[in-house]
Design a protein around this motif. Sequence first.
Motif, PDB file in Angstrom:
ATOM      1  N   TYR A   1       0.798  -1.229   0.000  1.00 44.69           N
ATOM      2  CA  TYR A   1       0.000   0.000   0.000  1.00 44.69           C
ATOM      3  C   TYR A   1       0.832   1.282   0.000  1.00 44.69           C
ATOM      4  CZ  TYR A   1      -2.965  -3.691   1.932  1.00 44.69           C
ATOM      5  OH  TYR A   1      -3.583  -4.886   2.163  1.00 44.69           O
ATOM      6  N   THR A   2       2.147   1.167  -0.076  1.00 49.87           N
ATOM      7  CA  THR A   2       2.996   2.350  -0.122  1.00 49.87           C
ATOM      8  C   THR A   2       3.548   2.498  -1.532  1.00 49.87           C
ATOM      9  OG1 THR A   2       3.640   2.044   2.196  1.00 49.87           O
ATOM     10  CG2 THR A   2       5.019   3.497   0.854  1.00 49.87           C
ATOM     11  N   PRO A   3       3.050   3.446  -2.318  1.00 45.90           N
ATOM     12  CA  PRO A   3       3.478   3.567  -3.714  1.00 45.90           C
ATOM     13  C   PRO A   3       4.968   3.893  -3.830  1.00 45.90           C
ATOM     14  CG  PRO A   3       1.462   4.815  -3.313  1.00 45.90           C
ATOM     15  CD  PRO A   3       1.997   4.417  -1.973  1.00 45.90           C
ATOM     16  N   VAL A   4       5.594   3.332  -4.844  1.00 43.43           N
ATOM     17  CA  VAL A   4       6.986   3.610  -5.183  1.00 43.43           C
ATOM     18  C   VAL A   4       6.997   4.404  -6.483  1.00 43.43           C
ATOM     19  CG1 VAL A   4       9.223   2.619  -5.807  1.00 43.43           C
ATOM     20  CG2 VAL A   4       7.791   1.499  -4.060  1.00 43.43           C
ATOM     21  N   SER A   5       7.692   5.526  -6.495  1.00 37.65           N
ATOM     22  CA  SER A   5       7.757   6.367  -7.685  1.00 37.65           C
ATOM     23  C   SER A   5       8.969   5.992  -8.527  1.00 37.65           C
ATOM     24  CB  SER A   5       7.846   7.847  -7.293  1.00 37.65           C
ATOM     25  OG  SER A   5       6.661   8.263  -6.645  1.00 37.65           O
ATOM     26  N   ILE A   6       8.703   5.664  -9.773  1.00 36.00           N
ATOM     27  CA  ILE A   6       9.753   5.398 -10.764  1.00 36.00           C
ATOM     28  C   ILE A   6       9.486   6.363 -11.915  1.00 36.00           C
ATOM     29  CG2 ILE A   6      10.868   3.694 -12.246  1.00 36.00           C
ATOM     30  CD1 ILE A   6      11.040   2.982  -9.281  1.00 36.00           C
ATOM     31  N   GLY A   7      10.106   7.535 -11.850  1.00 41.04           N
ATOM     32  CA  GLY A   7       9.738   8.581 -12.789  1.00 41.04           C
ATOM     33  C   GLY A   7       8.281   8.950 -12.571  1.00 41.04           C
ATOM     34  N   SER A   8       7.504   8.951 -13.643  1.00 38.65           N
ATOM     35  CA  SER A   8       6.080   9.255 -13.504  1.00 38.65           C
ATOM     36  C   SER A   8       5.248   8.015 -13.195  1.00 38.65           C
ATOM     37  CB  SER A   8       5.554   9.920 -14.787  1.00 38.65           C
ATOM     38  OG  SER A   8       5.570   9.008 -15.869  1.00 38.65           O
TER      39      SER A   8
ATOM     40  N   ASP B   1       5.635 -14.127   1.356  1.00 40.58           N
ATOM     41  CA  ASP B   1       5.007 -12.806   1.496  1.00 40.58           C
ATOM     42  C   ASP B   1       4.593 -12.295   0.113  1.00 40.58           C
ATOM     43  OD1 ASP B   1       4.094 -10.508   2.743  1.00 40.58           O
ATOM     44  OD2 ASP B   1       6.064  -9.560   2.864  1.00 40.58           O
ATOM     45  N   PRO B   2       3.645 -12.958  -0.536  1.00 38.28           N
ATOM     46  CA  PRO B   2       3.330 -12.655  -1.940  1.00 38.28           C
ATOM     47  C   PRO B   2       2.503 -11.387  -2.120  1.00 38.28           C
ATOM     48  CG  PRO B   2       1.868 -14.359  -1.123  1.00 38.28           C
ATOM     49  CD  PRO B   2       2.850 -14.080  -0.020  1.00 38.28           C
ATOM     50  N   HIS B   3       2.765 -10.676  -3.219  1.00 42.67           N
ATOM     51  CA  HIS B   3       2.059  -9.441  -3.518  1.00 42.67           C
ATOM     52  C   HIS B   3       1.737  -9.348  -5.006  1.00 42.67           C
ATOM     53  CE1 HIS B   3       3.491  -8.357   0.456  1.00 42.67           C
ATOM     54  NE2 HIS B   3       2.707  -7.291   0.425  1.00 42.67           N
ATOM     55  N   SER B   4       0.643  -8.663  -5.305  1.00 47.05           N
ATOM     56  CA  SER B   4       0.319  -8.250  -6.671  1.00 47.05           C
ATOM     57  C   SER B   4       0.636  -6.768  -6.810  1.00 47.05           C
ATOM     58  CB  SER B   4      -1.158  -8.505  -6.970  1.00 47.05           C
ATOM     59  OG  SER B   4      -1.439  -9.885  -7.057  1.00 47.05           O
ATOM     60  N   PHE B   5       0.518  -6.250  -8.063  1.00 51.60           N
ATOM     61  CA  PHE B   5       0.942  -4.875  -8.317  1.00 51.60           C
ATOM     62  C   PHE B   5      -0.067  -4.113  -9.166  1.00 51.60           C
ATOM     63  CE2 PHE B   5       4.862  -7.270  -7.651  1.00 51.60           C
ATOM     64  CZ  PHE B   5       5.471  -6.503  -6.668  1.00 51.60           C
ATOM     65  N   LEU B   6      -0.163  -2.833  -8.858  1.00 52.67           N
ATOM     66  CA  LEU B   6      -0.873  -1.874  -9.695  1.00 52.67           C
ATOM     67  C   LEU B   6       0.120  -0.793 -10.088  1.00 52.67           C
ATOM     68  CD1 LEU B   6      -3.840  -1.219 -10.691  1.00 52.67           C
ATOM     69  CD2 LEU B   6      -3.866   0.491  -8.861  1.00 52.67           C
ATOM     70  N   VAL B   7       0.297  -0.614 -11.400  1.00 44.65           N
ATOM     71  CA  VAL B   7       1.223   0.400 -11.919  1.00 44.65           C
ATOM     72  C   VAL B   7       0.392   1.532 -12.510  1.00 44.65           C
ATOM     73  CG1 VAL B   7       3.170   0.867 -13.438  1.00 44.65           C
ATOM     74  CG2 VAL B   7       2.870  -1.434 -12.463  1.00 44.65           C
ATOM     75  N   THR B   8       0.644   2.742 -12.022  1.00 46.83           N
ATOM     76  CA  THR B   8      -0.131   3.910 -12.430  1.00 46.83           C
ATOM     77  C   THR B   8       0.773   4.927 -13.102  1.00 46.83           C
ATOM     78  OG1 THR B   8      -1.649   3.600 -10.568  1.00 46.83           O
ATOM     79  CG2 THR B   8      -1.635   5.762 -11.604  1.00 46.83           C
ATOM     80  N   ASP B   9       0.282   5.503 -14.190  1.00 48.02           N
ATOM     81  CA  ASP B   9       0.965   6.623 -14.832  1.00 48.02           C
ATOM     82  C   ASP B   9      -0.099   7.643 -15.200  1.00 48.02           C
ATOM     83  OD1 ASP B   9       2.578   8.396 -16.145  1.00 48.02           O
ATOM     84  OD2 ASP B   9       3.316   6.990 -17.645  1.00 48.02           O
ATOM     85  N   GLY B  10      -0.169   8.728 -14.443  1.00 46.86           N
ATOM     86  CA  GLY B  10      -1.236   9.694 -14.650  1.00 46.86           C
ATOM     87  C   GLY B  10      -2.581   9.047 -14.369  1.00 46.86           C
ATOM     88  N   ASP B  11      -3.437   9.040 -15.389  1.00 50.00           N
ATOM     89  CA  ASP B  11      -4.774   8.466 -15.238  1.00 50.00           C
ATOM     90  C   ASP B  11      -4.849   7.009 -15.682  1.00 50.00           C
ATOM     91  OD1 ASP B  11      -5.807  10.878 -14.301  1.00 50.00           O
ATOM     92  OD2 ASP B  11      -6.190  11.610 -16.330  1.00 50.00           O
ATOM     93  N   ILE B  12      -3.729   6.415 -16.060  1.00 50.66           N
ATOM     94  CA  ILE B  12      -3.722   5.042 -16.584  1.00 50.66           C
ATOM     95  C   ILE B  12      -3.263   4.086 -15.491  1.00 50.66           C
ATOM     96  CG2 ILE B  12      -2.805   3.492 -18.345  1.00 50.66           C
ATOM     97  CD1 ILE B  12      -2.323   5.949 -20.095  1.00 50.66           C
ATOM     98  N   ARG B  13      -3.995   2.995 -15.335  1.00 50.72           N
ATOM     99  CA  ARG B  13      -3.675   2.000 -14.308  1.00 50.72           C
ATOM    100  C   ARG B  13      -3.574   0.610 -14.929  1.00 50.72           C
ATOM    101  NH1 ARG B  13      -7.129   5.718 -12.577  1.00 50.72           N
ATOM    102  NH2 ARG B  13      -8.942   4.513 -13.273  1.00 50.72           N
ATOM    103  N   ILE B  14      -2.453  -0.067 -14.637  1.00 51.69           N
ATOM    104  CA  ILE B  14      -2.165  -1.403 -15.165  1.00 51.69           C
ATOM    105  C   ILE B  14      -2.022  -2.366 -13.996  1.00 51.69           C
ATOM    106  CG2 ILE B  14      -0.677  -2.786 -16.648  1.00 51.69           C
ATOM    107  CD1 ILE B  14      -1.898  -0.335 -18.083  1.00 51.69           C
ATOM    108  N   GLY B  15      -2.737  -3.480 -14.035  1.00 53.21           N
ATOM    109  CA  GLY B  15      -2.644  -4.472 -12.981  1.00 53.21           C
ATOM    110  C   GLY B  15      -1.855  -5.695 -13.414  1.00 53.21           C
ATOM    111  N   VAL B  16      -1.078  -6.244 -12.489  1.00 59.34           N
ATOM    112  CA  VAL B  16      -0.379  -7.512 -12.713  1.00 59.34           C
ATOM    113  C   VAL B  16      -0.824  -8.459 -11.603  1.00 59.34           C
ATOM    114  CG1 VAL B  16       1.832  -8.665 -13.035  1.00 59.34           C
ATOM    115  CG2 VAL B  16       1.565  -6.273 -13.732  1.00 59.34           C
TER     116      VAL B  16
END
Length: 276
Positions: free
Chosen positions: A102-109, A123-138
């Motif tokens: 739940y703590t976002p990591v910034s990689i550029g934008s 300790d498995p996790h899934s990811f949501l990658v956001t760039d502006g208004d676009i959201r990508i789930g893995v």
Amino acid sequence: MPVFIASLNSGSNGNCYYVGNEREAVLIDAGISCRETERRMARLGLSLQKVKAIFISHEHSDHIRGLGVLARKYNIPVYATHSTAGYCGDLPPGLCIGLNAYTPVSIGSLQVSAFPKHHDAVDPHSFLVTDGDIRIGVFTDIGAPCEHLIKHFNQCHAAFLEANYDEAMLEGGRYPYHLKKRIRGGKGHLSNRQALQLFIDHKPHYMSHLLLAHLSKDNNDPELALQLFVQHAGNTHVSVASRYNESEVFTIYPAGAPIAQQVALNQITGQFQFAL
């Protein structure tokens, strides 16, 4: 600005997913060799020089097999939870960075957020990658849909979603009982039926792309899985992420982007080639 996504490989033989924009990119998992990662990205016109971070979902070998060599060769920081990092090999301390749910990591934008999932890892996790208004789930290696998965899937413009096994094929297949129990036991993998129900119930109207991921070689059939989803896809383009080769590069736009622009690019180029 659009986001570009691709599966470099997806399956029990290795998982690696690319998400990036015109300036920077991240890899989610590094389960194929460094050499094969290089080859596949080169074929797609993607540059490893733009990969600024690797995020690790969990420690199973099909998600970290190529991590050490890739991170060292290109000096790429690796983000993993403390528990997961202990299983990721001998990475230099400066390359391994702690990851908290739940703590976002910034990689550029790009903003990369992790959240817990049901899987038989430390300790498995899934990811949501956001760039502006676009959201990508893995979203792969999921034993069962949970409120976290539903919440994040419901936000996605595009997603990699596990559809690991067909229930009838698993039941009638050659796997021993203990392995069948592990796969379908709530901390293993998501079935076609479970993934499809998530898609039907929680797909946002603006989801443009869905890549079915981590299909079992023995307990699923790509065409079967694809046809199940296509019937309910609407305006969402559904494809299967292969366990044998890379996907094409898909261009993802924010909701409300001109449809004509999206359709023209998708129809004209077929397979995207970018110096990214």
